[in-house]
Design an enzyme around this catalytic site. Structure first.
Site: not given
Length: 260
Positions: A108-111, A113
């Site tokens: 996802s766009s959050c990269g 984790c």
């Protein structure tokens, strides 16, 4: 019109202001939900063609299988909003699916984790077992021939191609897709299913050289990877770590070879 494209209506507007209705072939892109042994694994945005090839190549790139025989079955089923690609792996490989899903890197766009996911993103990469020893003239020959072997791109001007090339630059097999990763997975999967190796040749891709494509090349035992666009720093580093030769920014009159 095959599954790879559809005819859509447009209005062509000239700079002078004149408008003309036209029909144009547009590349198909649909969600492909991949399921391994009943476990939902990933959703790819892809061209809905050569999906069994995609299943094999994607499974190899994800390190879920080691050979074509590890895939017992692969079937595509129409589903609401896209296509469900059901893949059955041999019992000895099913555990890999569970383990990989547990550690799978977020896309996802959050990269990325967490440290655990960072380790999974940059897992140890094996060494290339057979390095290409050919002449760069072969790369130029393959580049010159590739467009004629991309019927979907000629029709739509919107898809990537991935070619398996012989040592002298002849094109042995080509696959196309709207996604550069998918095109390469389809190529590798088609080779797996046909029992074909690289035979001292190389891969030529109509895309930039990303680290994911380097890893797909290494895991498929490709002797050399050539791309028509530039690499990223991580791609160059991962290729060097694996001993994979690269040729990038391939054009009709020049290419770049990273210096080690």
């Amino acid at each position: 019109m095959d599954a790879g494209a559809a005819l859509l209506r447009f209005e062509r507007v000239e700079a002078a202001g004149e408008a003309t209705p036209i029909e144009r072939a547009i590349a198909s892109e649909v969600p492909i939900a991949i399921e391994f042994n009943g476990i939902g694994y990933a959703v790819l945005m892809a061209t809905p063609a050569d999906l069994v090839d995609l299943a094999h190549g994607f499974a190899l790139a994800e390190r879920l299988i080691d050979a074509a025989g590890d895939v017992l079955d692969a079937e595509a089923h129409p589903a609401e909003g896209g296509i469900l690609l059901r893949v059955t792996l041999a019992q000895g490989r099913a555990d890999r699916v569970v383990e990989r899903v547990r550690h799978r890197v977020s896309e996802s766009s959050c990269g990325l984790c967490g440290i655990e996911n960072l380790e999974q993103a940059l897992r140890p990469i094996p060494q290339v077992s057979a390095v290409w020893r050919g002449d760069d003239a072969a790369v130029f020959r393959a580049f010159a021939a590739l467009e004629a072997h991309q019927p979907l791109n000629r029709e739509t001007r919107a898809v990537h191609g991935a070619a398996a090339c012989s040592a002298d630059g002849g094109l042995r097999l080509v696959r196309e897709d709207v996604g550069r990763h998918n095109a390469f997975d389809k190529l590798v999967g088609a080779m797996l299913r046909a029992g074909k190796g690289w035979e001292g040749g190389f891969a030529l891709l109509t895309s930039r050289c990303s680290y994911e494509l380097v890893e797909k090349a290494v895991l498929s035992t490709c002797p050399m990877l050539a791309t028509i666009s530039a690499p990223t720093t991580l791609a160059v580093q991962r290729a060097a770590d694996a001993g994979l030769p690269l040729r990038v920014l391939v054009r009709g009159d020049a290419l770049l070879a990273p210096v080690r």
